[in-house]
Every structure is written in structure tokens, then in C-alpha cells.
Design a protein around this motif. Structure first.
Motif, PDB file in Angstrom:
ATOM      1  N   ASP A 192      24.013 -14.935  37.727  1.00 32.71           N
ATOM      2  CA  ASP A 192      23.289 -15.430  38.895  1.00 32.71           C
ATOM      3  C   ASP A 192      23.897 -16.769  39.318  1.00 32.71           C
ATOM      4  N   PRO A 193      23.434 -17.378  40.416  1.00 35.59           N
ATOM      5  CA  PRO A 193      24.065 -18.626  40.882  1.00 35.59           C
ATOM      6  C   PRO A 193      23.936 -19.792  39.903  1.00 35.59           C
ATOM      7  N   GLN A 194      23.031 -19.692  38.928  1.00 37.56           N
ATOM      8  CA  GLN A 194      22.879 -20.748  37.924  1.00 37.56           C
ATOM      9  C   GLN A 194      23.672 -20.451  36.650  1.00 37.56           C
ATOM     10  N   SER A 195      24.608 -19.515  36.719  1.00 37.41           N
ATOM     11  CA  SER A 195      25.495 -19.153  35.604  1.00 37.41           C
ATOM     12  C   SER A 195      24.744 -18.529  34.427  1.00 37.41           C
ATOM     13  N   ARG A 196      23.614 -17.876  34.724  1.00 44.64           N
ATOM     14  CA  ARG A 196      22.908 -17.123  33.694  1.00 44.64           C
ATOM     15  C   ARG A 196      23.356 -15.677  33.739  1.00 44.64           C
ATOM     16  N   ARG A 222      26.682 -25.014  28.818  1.00 43.05           N
ATOM     17  CA  ARG A 222      26.536 -26.105  29.788  1.00 43.05           C
ATOM     18  C   ARG A 222      27.825 -26.909  29.942  1.00 43.05           C
ATOM     19  N   TRP A 223      28.523 -27.135  28.831  1.00 45.19           N
ATOM     20  CA  TRP A 223      29.745 -27.932  28.933  1.00 45.19           C
ATOM     21  C   TRP A 223      30.806 -27.205  29.765  1.00 45.19           C
ATOM     22  N   ARG A 224      30.793 -25.852  29.685  1.00 47.49           N
ATOM     23  CA  ARG A 224      31.742 -25.082  30.480  1.00 47.49           C
ATOM     24  C   ARG A 224      31.371 -25.152  31.967  1.00 47.49           C
ATOM     25  N   PHE A 233      36.454 -25.532  40.500  1.00 50.09           N
ATOM     26  CA  PHE A 233      36.477 -24.074  40.476  1.00 50.09           C
ATOM     27  C   PHE A 233      35.270 -23.492  41.207  1.00 50.09           C
ATOM     28  N   PHE A 234      34.076 -24.019  40.936  1.00 52.96           N
ATOM     29  CA  PHE A 234      32.887 -23.505  41.602  1.00 52.96           C
ATOM     30  C   PHE A 234      32.956 -23.733  43.106  1.00 52.96           C
ATOM     31  N   GLN A 235      33.488 -24.865  43.522  1.00 48.21           N
ATOM     32  CA  GLN A 235      33.612 -25.129  44.949  1.00 48.21           C
ATOM     33  C   GLN A 235      34.483 -24.068  45.623  1.00 48.21           C
ATOM     34  N   ALA A 236      35.570 -23.710  44.933  1.00 46.89           N
ATOM     35  CA  ALA A 236      36.442 -22.668  45.467  1.00 46.89           C
ATOM     36  C   ALA A 236      35.751 -21.304  45.449  1.00 46.89           C
ATOM     37  N   LEU A 237      35.003 -21.017  44.377  1.00 49.01           N
ATOM     38  CA  LEU A 237      34.342 -19.718  44.236  1.00 49.01           C
ATOM     39  C   LEU A 237      33.273 -19.519  45.311  1.00 49.01           C
ATOM     40  N   TRP A 238      32.423 -20.542  45.493  1.00 46.66           N
ATOM     41  CA  TRP A 238      31.325 -20.397  46.459  1.00 46.66           C
ATOM     42  C   TRP A 238      31.811 -20.566  47.897  1.00 46.66           C
ATOM     43  N   VAL A 266      24.337 -16.851  48.677  1.00 50.44           N
ATOM     44  CA  VAL A 266      25.030 -16.457  47.457  1.00 50.44           C
ATOM     45  C   VAL A 266      24.011 -15.870  46.486  1.00 50.44           C
ATOM     46  N   LEU A 267      24.225 -14.621  46.096  1.00 45.04           N
ATOM     47  CA  LEU A 267      23.317 -13.937  45.173  1.00 45.04           C
ATOM     48  C   LEU A 267      23.768 -14.049  43.727  1.00 45.04           C
ATOM     49  N   GLY A 268      25.057 -14.337  43.509  1.00 43.22           N
ATOM     50  CA  GLY A 268      25.572 -14.409  42.147  1.00 43.22           C
ATOM     51  C   GLY A 268      27.078 -14.286  42.155  1.00 43.22           C
TER      52      GLY A 268
END
Length: 574
Positions: A192-196, A222-224, A233-238, A266-268
Motif C-alpha cells: 500500500d502507499p505506506q509500504s505495508r 522503517r530504515w529502508r 526513489f519514492f519521488q520517482a516512483l510516485w 495512488v493506490l499502492g
């Protein structure tokens, strides 16, 4: 045809299709003048303040309008229906209420073109909106996105084909992960968008360390997450609809990731990792198709998954409070023996971080409970997890090994109480109450220890029977004690106002059975200091420990004062 009615579009599902996809009984059709085969293009809320054209109408062609707050028997219902007609709506949904629709409303609906539906009592508008939109997403975009409508997997673009079967069940994220894994030639994780972690594919090879940590913890460490955020990376992904690549490093194999989005939402995300072999050449193309295919599944998970989880947890709580009727919805078998385990996350500090850590511990324990043995059901309540554990023939302690599994979670402390095994579902509340008492005993014992010495503990009711009985006794005595006054009350109040330690001194003396040296050592004072405090307690308040009655009252009163200071009423009822 009204001006606002949409042109026919083969991609739009019919009202009948949508009603077949939502929860049975959520909506009832009162009047459908054009039948339920009318096409539905959208699901929107009816807004009387919406901007209108020169004729006073607003456009909602082919939409289902949810008239929140309007009951079917209300005088406003006809105005809402006429509004929906002018907007070109396919249907309008009103709240049914205790009375049925008025005859005038039914007749007006029969003369028009907009179907009249009612929402059944007990259903929430948010759930109706979510389920209808999920059903619409599942049905409408399928052909334009190249996805098989029933399978939810890739279709006409060749990355994957429908095999002619019904394919994946809507919301089957694990099935989707396995299907995509076969296409990309690697391991798939859906987050999901919170990396769960929402789902992951079967493991044909030993996972790399990062995948192992992610799956065991049910979320990206969390550290990852911080590392991926700070590296951009997340900025590029989203920020893109395309696949983003992360090269292999010493902790993980090569990763490909793509965001799953519906419009701007964004759903995930879907992650592909090399799984003992290089990823397929067309892995990126397969992920693009998978991201489109995942939209209805993630919509379904977010809307129905949460609602189903909440309803299931409500049923567990109802069963543990004595509602045997809830057993059917949970698959709990009447006549089978069960025990209740209550686990409470403990922390030494009251902070948001500590609370979040406690929730993660309970998440892990709930996951372990599901895998512990068939038939386990769980429910959360604040800092507590309730687990209903089935017992085998002759088994008296079916839940003993379960709490020990959380010791593998670093820096976690859990107090777990196990109630007695009961053979009748109506006796489950007694097992739950016993387990809750055990947790309170373990928590009170921990309160007497330095924070560094507090560790996870599990016990059955028989192991702490005396302490549990005392808690029950104090629970009953407390209201009466608070209505009284006397020497002990005066001493406790003086300590509260002035910060003195007469009560602590008397309690230590009682706990040490009158051994002044031992009591003074526990308090960290000289024995003469303790003797002086005891004399002052007698002279100032009349707390004379030579009197057996006063000793009994002092023990009860000081135990109640300590529990109030440590836990408070809310803490005892958790």
C-alpha cells in the motif's frame, strides 16, 4: 432522450451488473422504469448546491446519485428525484428509514427514466459509495485498459492472456501476485502507499534478506523506507506511470517497481525482485499491465477489505461478550472447546512512537495467531489483542506457545493472559475476563520493576489465582472505600498534596511483615528514618500499625492508592 443522457458506451456496466457486485442486500430497487439494464457511468453524491445551467439543471449523465440525508418518505424525496431526472441520472439512492416510500414518489418514479433505489438500514453511506465505485472500477475500465474484466489480469496486449476461465476473484491480491510473478520471472510484492505488505507471491527460492525482512514484518523496514525516500526513489516512483528500477546491492537483488494509480490517486505499488534468476526481458511491460490490472483489486481491498475486517472484529468482540449468534459469521464451531488469550503491548513511555511500536507487535502476534492453528480468530482493541484459540481433545492450555513468538520482535514487551478452556460458547466471556485479569496482574507486577528488567510474560489464570482474586476484591471494595473517610484516607491525601512519603513507608513496612531493616533497604533510607516516619504517621493521622484492624485498612487503602496512581480507572478497564 434527455439532453444529459450519455451516448451508449459498451465499456459502461449496467445497473444490474453493479448491484450484483456489491454486498447482497445493501440496496433495494423500488422502481426501475427502464429496467436494470441501464448503463452507469459514475457514482456521485447528490449536491443541491451544485452549479447548474440556465435551466436550473445540473449534469450527471448516467450516474448513480446518492442522496445522503434524504429519507424515502421525506417530502424532499420527490424534488431529489426530479433533480436526478433533469441531470440525466441512471438511478438515485435514498435512505429507506422506518416507513416506505410515499405513493406519490413511486408514481413519479414510474413516469420518469431514473431508477429509484433505497439504502437498507444498518448500511453506511461511505460503504455504499465505496462498494459502488469499486464495482464500477472493476467493470468499466476493463476493455480500455487491456485487462480481462472477469480475471483482473492482463488481456489483449499480449503480456498475459485470459485462459477462458473466470480468472482471479476480485480482491484476490495473492492470486494477482502469483500471476504477475510467473510473467516477470521473479518474486512479487504488492504494497500500500505506506509500504505495508498487502500480498506477496509464493517463494520458489530463498528470498534475499530485504524480502525476508519485509515479509516477516509485513511492511518494509522503517530504515529502508527512509533510505528510499532520501535517495529520491519514492519521488520517482510516485511521479511516473512507468516502471522504476533499483539496482542490486549487498542486501537485495535487483528491483523493478511501479505505482498503481487510479487517475491522480495512488493506490499502492507492485515490486518485482529477481528470484534466483534474472528477471524476464519483458518484465517491465508485464508490470505496466499488472499495474492496470491491480486497480480494481486494490480498490476492492481498500473498500471491502477494511469493512470486512471491521465487521469480523466486531463479531469477535460480540462473541467474547456473550453473543453466540456471532459464531456463525466467524466459522466458530458450537460444541468445540476454546480458550481466550488476551495480549497487551507494554511500553515504559507514553508517546506516539511507543504506541506505534506496540501496534506493530500486536500486528505480528495477530499474524502468528492466524498461522498458529486452523480456527484461530483475532480482534484488536486499543493496545490489546484478543485471540480465540481452539483446543484439541484433552488439551488444557492450547494458547501457551503463541505469545512466545513475539519475543522474536526486537525491543517488544507483551503481557499475555490465557483464560480457561470452555466447552460452551456462552462461557467465553468468563474465559475472556479471566485472561484480562491475568494481564492486569502481570502489568502490576511489572510496575514494581525497573524498566530495564521488564520482559514479556505469559500466564494462565491458575498461576496467578491469588493475585487475580485480590484484584477482583479490590475492584469491589474501591467504590465503598472512596465513600469513606478515616486515618488512611487522611494520610494518602496528605502525601498527595505535600509530596510526603508516609504511605510508601507504611506500605513497605507491611510488605516486609514488620521487618524494619528490610523495609528501609527497599525504600533506600536508614532504618531510623523509617521508624521516625511510622511514628509521625501514628501521631499525625492515627495510623497505628500495632492495631490489626488499622493494618488491614492501611493495606487495602494503600493498594487502592497505588493502583490509582499507576493506572487510573481507564488503565484498569483496558
Amino acid at each position: 432522450m434527455p439532453a444529459h443522457e450519455p451516448d451508449r458506451n459498451d465499456a459502461w456496466p449496467s445497473l444490474e451488473q453493479l448491484l450484483g457486485l456489491i454486498a447482497p442486500g445493501m440496496l433495494d430497487v423500488v422502481v426501475a422504469p427502464r429496467g436494470t439494464g441501464v448503463e452507469v457511468a459514475d457514482v456521485v453524491l447528490h449536491d443541491p448546491g451544485e452549479e447548474r445551467d440556465d435551466d436550473g439543471a445540473w449534469a450527471a449523465p448516467g450516474a448513480i446519485l446518492l442522496a445522503v440525508g434524504v429519507e424515502v418518505a421525506s417530502p424532499d424525496a420527490i424534488d431529489v428525484l426530479r433533480d436526478a431526472e433533469r441531470a440525466g441520472a441512471a438511478a438515485v439512492v435514498l435512505r429507506r428509514g422506518s416507513r416506505g416510500p410515499r405513493t406519490a414518489l413511486v408514481e413519479a418514479a414510474g413516469r420518469g427514466r431514473t431508477a429509484l433505489l433505497t439504502r437498507r438500514p444498518g448500511q453506511r453511506w461511505a460503504e455504499v459509495l465505496g462498494q459502488l465505485r469499486t464495482a464500477l472500477v472493476h467493470s468499466a475500465p476493463a476493455r480500455s485498459a487491456g485487462v480481462d474484466r472477469t480475471a483482473g489480469t492482463a488481456g489483449s496486449d499480449g503480456a498475459a492472456g485470459s485462459d477462458g476461465s473466470d480468472g482471479l476473484r476480485l480482491g484476490d491480491l495473492s492470486g494477482l501476485a502469483n500471476t504477475v510473478a510467473d510473467l516477470v520471472g521473479g518474486a512479487i510484492t504488492i504494497e500500500d502507499p505506506q509500504s505495508r505488505v498487502l500480498a506477496y507471491s509464493r517463494m520458489d527460492h530463498e528470498p534475499d534478506p530485504m524480502r525476508r525482512l519485509t515479509i516477516l514484518g509485513q511492511e518494509v523496514p522503517r530504515w529502508r523506507v527512509v533510505e528510499l525516500r532520501e535517495s529520491g526513489f519514492f519521488q520517482a516512483l510516485w511521479g511516473t506511470d512507468d516502471v522504476v528500477r533499483r539496482p542490486a546491492d549487498e542486501r537485495s537483488a535487483e528491483r523493478l517497481a511501479i505505482a498503481v494509480r487510479h487517475g491522480s490517486e495512488v493506490l499502492g505499488s507492485i515490486w518485482a525482485a529477481a528470484d534466483g534468476r534474472p528477471l524476464a526481458e519483458d518484465a517491465a511491460a508485464a508490470l505496466r499491465t499488472a499495474a492496470r490490472a491491480a486497480v480494481p483489486h486494490l480498490f476492492h481491498h481498500r473498500t471491502w477489505g477494511r469493512a470486512a475486517t471491521g465487521a469480523r472484529e466486531d463479531a469477535v468482540h460480540a462473541l467474547l461478550k456473550g453473543s453466540v449468534r456471532a459464531a456463525h459469521d466467524l466459522g466458530v464451531v458450537p460444541g468445540r472447546r476454546y480458550a481466550v488469550l488476551v495480549a497487551e503491548a507494554h511500553d515504559s513511555e507514553d508517546s506516539g512512537a511507543a504506541f506505534a511500536a506496540g501496534q506493530r507487535v500486536l500486528d505480528v502476534l495477530a499474524l502468528r495467531a492466524a498461522a498458529y492453528r486452523p480456527g484461530c480468530v483475532t480482534a484488536r482493541s486499543g493496545r490489546r489483542l484478543y485471540v480465540l484459540v481452539p483446543a484439541g481433545d484433552g488439551e488444557t492450555d492450547p494458547a501457551r506457545a503463541l505469545p512466545a513468538t513475539v519475543r522474536s520482535v526486537p525491543r517488544s514487551v507483551v503481557f499475555a493472559g490465557v483464560g480457561p478452556v470452555v466447552a460452551d460458547l456462552s462461557a467465553l466471556p468468563a474465559s475472556r475476563e479471566a485472561a484480562e485479569l491475568v494481564v492486569r496482574v502481570l502489568r502490576e507486577r511489572a510496575a514494581t520493576l525497573p524498566a530495564a528488567e521488564v520482559v514479556s510474560a505469559v500466564a494462565g489464570y491458575a498461576e496467578v489465582g491469588a493475585d487475580a482474586a485480590l484484584l477482583r476484591l479490590l475492584d469491589g471494595v474501591e467504590p465503598l472505600w472512596e465513600s469513606l473517610a478515616g486515618p488512611v484516607h487522611a494520610m494518602v491525601e496528605h502525601d498527595r498534596v505535600h509530596g510526603s512519603q508516609y504511605g510508601d513507608s507504611v506500605a513497605a513496612h507491611l510488605d516486609a511483615f514488620g521487618d524494619t531493616a528490610r523495609a528501609a533497604q527497599r525504600l533506600g533510607v536508614h532504618p531510623n528514618t523509617l521508624r521516625y516516619r511510622l511514628r509521625r504517621a501514628r501521631d499525625l493521622f492515627g495510623v497505628d500499625l500495632a492495631d490489626p484492624t488499622v493494618r488491614l485498612l492501611a493495606d487495602i487503602g494503600l493498594r487502592l492508592a497505588r493502583r490509582t496512581a499507576e493506572d487510573g480507572p481507564a488503565g484498569r478497564s483496558r
